[in-house]
Design a protein around this motif. Sequence first.
Motif, short mmCIF file in Angstrom:
data_model
loop_
_atom_site.label_atom_id
_atom_site.label_comp_id
_atom_site.label_asym_id
_atom_site.label_seq_id
_atom_site.Cartn_x
_atom_site.Cartn_y
_atom_site.Cartn_z
N LYS A 180 38.80 25.02 62.32
CA LYS A 180 38.17 25.62 61.36
C LYS A 180 36.82 25.19 60.95
N GLY A 181 36.56 23.75 61.16
CA GLY A 181 35.48 22.94 60.81
C GLY A 181 34.49 23.02 61.96
N LYS A 182 34.70 24.20 63.03
CA LYS A 182 33.75 23.63 64.26
C LYS A 182 32.10 23.80 63.77
N ASP A 183 31.78 24.37 62.84
CA ASP A 183 30.23 24.25 62.41
C ASP A 183 30.00 22.87 61.83
N ASN A 184 30.88 22.07 61.28
CA ASN A 184 30.49 20.77 60.98
C ASN A 184 30.54 19.85 62.36
N ILE A 185 31.22 20.25 63.11
CA ILE A 185 31.39 19.38 64.52
C ILE A 185 30.07 19.70 65.10
N LYS A 186 29.58 20.90 65.05
CA LYS A 186 28.23 21.24 65.81
C LYS A 186 27.09 20.43 65.06
#
Lengths: 188, 300
Positions: free
Chosen positions: A175-181
């Motif tokens: 879900k937090g892949k934008d944070n990872i990006k």
Amino acid sequence: MKIKITTEERKSDFAKEVEERSGIDVKKCYQCGKCTAGCPVAYEMDYMPNQIIRFVQLGLRQEALTSRTIWLCASCITCTTRCPKEVKIAELMDVLREMALEEGIANPMEKDITTFHEAFLNSVKKHGRISECGMLMEFKRKRPKAALKSALQDVADGSQLMMKGKLSLAPHDIKGKDNIKRIFEKLG
Amino acid sequence: MSEETKKTKIGYYPGCAITKCSTSEEYGTSVLGVSRVIGPELEEIDDWNCCGASSGHATNHKLSTALSVRNISLAEKDGYDEVLAPCPMCSQRLIVSQDDVENDEKLRKEVEDAIEMPISRNVKVSNYLEIVKNYSMDEIAEKQKRKPEGLKVASYYGCLLVRPPKILKFDDPENPKTMDDIVKAIGAEAVDWEFKTNCCGGGFTLSRPNVVIKLTHDILEGAIDAGANAIAVACPMCHANLDMRQQAIEKEYGRRFNIPIVYISELIGLALGLKPKDLGMDKHFIDTGSVIDTFSDIEK
Ligand code: SF4
Ligand code: SF4
């Protein structure tokens, strides 16, 4: 091995730069060779681990950063564990790899290894977790020869893994892949 | 709350390699299966991400640190004081990263900015052997249903459980004993051998298979020559390298090994009477039947 050291190199602050980045004081090394004696990959390396430290001590930037050794180091940390002078050699290898990449002078002979790291991190960047299949595909596309090497064929084409239900085709996005990006954008 | 009712819930960080449909899923399957019988209760950390593994720390220290500590911050947010990371690559990365930010204020700030969360200082990260040793030895003795006969196990720890010792502070880095103690507790023989903490080549599986083949050959040979009929591991990379390549190794060196590589959690599971299939033991490349067959019911 004989290497000529230029005046420029002798005066260079390569050792200091490495120390500042890593907190590792390479001056402490007295070249006993214990790190090399216990290194499991020394037999494949172009320079022995203690020689890499010597390069840094002497300001031989080019020799250290373009060596194949820094890529062949398996990060087993045996050297750091056994060093009588508490020099963190394994951690030094990390810093030298990072510098070599930043300066674009990573040894091209070890492209299989650098490409693997790239493919691995690309997958993390995209999904937040590893998609083993995606990573295998990227590695295969970029390094077809390595991927074909007889011994590893079974792993690289994934068919055996697939048969055992151990290779998922569908990547899992967190879900937090934008944070990872954003982590990659800031620090990548 | 009385001691009796107090429950220890531990945050579970599987990491990429041992989740369902991954290369080492049987490790996750068996760890969870065993914990259902003897505890401690494990709960998956919500929305965990990859720790970056060797590719992270080998190429970008800050990125690797941020990817690792994000999970620790998530664990704290979910309310866990302790996290189990059964994959030693993960546990080592998480613990070393915690130590790095603890000792470098500037790095801490940069990483907090990147992960958009404060970094927790209070979460303890544990490897699987620690969890078994600290929570489950009595439970194993109490609930053991089956016992092996003639099973001689070489406990293989590899690199990541014990090094760097100053930061991980787990067992003796040159001659660890925790896994051997578990092997003995279930009634198998713990073989004394010299390769407990040798490197298997780790992440070079794809990029440098020749290195992996040499190093794993030495380990397999060391185990067999010491009289082992199985090797126990607690690491998905060690397992993959030792299990998946035995044919290639046999071809290269002209010696037949065919030695089963089992996760310590699978051995515990067999001792507790769990079905081999429920432990994922059908997922190995080298058949594990010879290990399973040594177990028989304990007569009470
Ligand atoms: S073991 Fe330590 S002191 Fe000895 S050569 Fe290696 S780095 Fe230098
Ligand atoms: S960490 Fe690298 S240099 Fe040190 S012993 Fe292991 S492979 Fe050799």
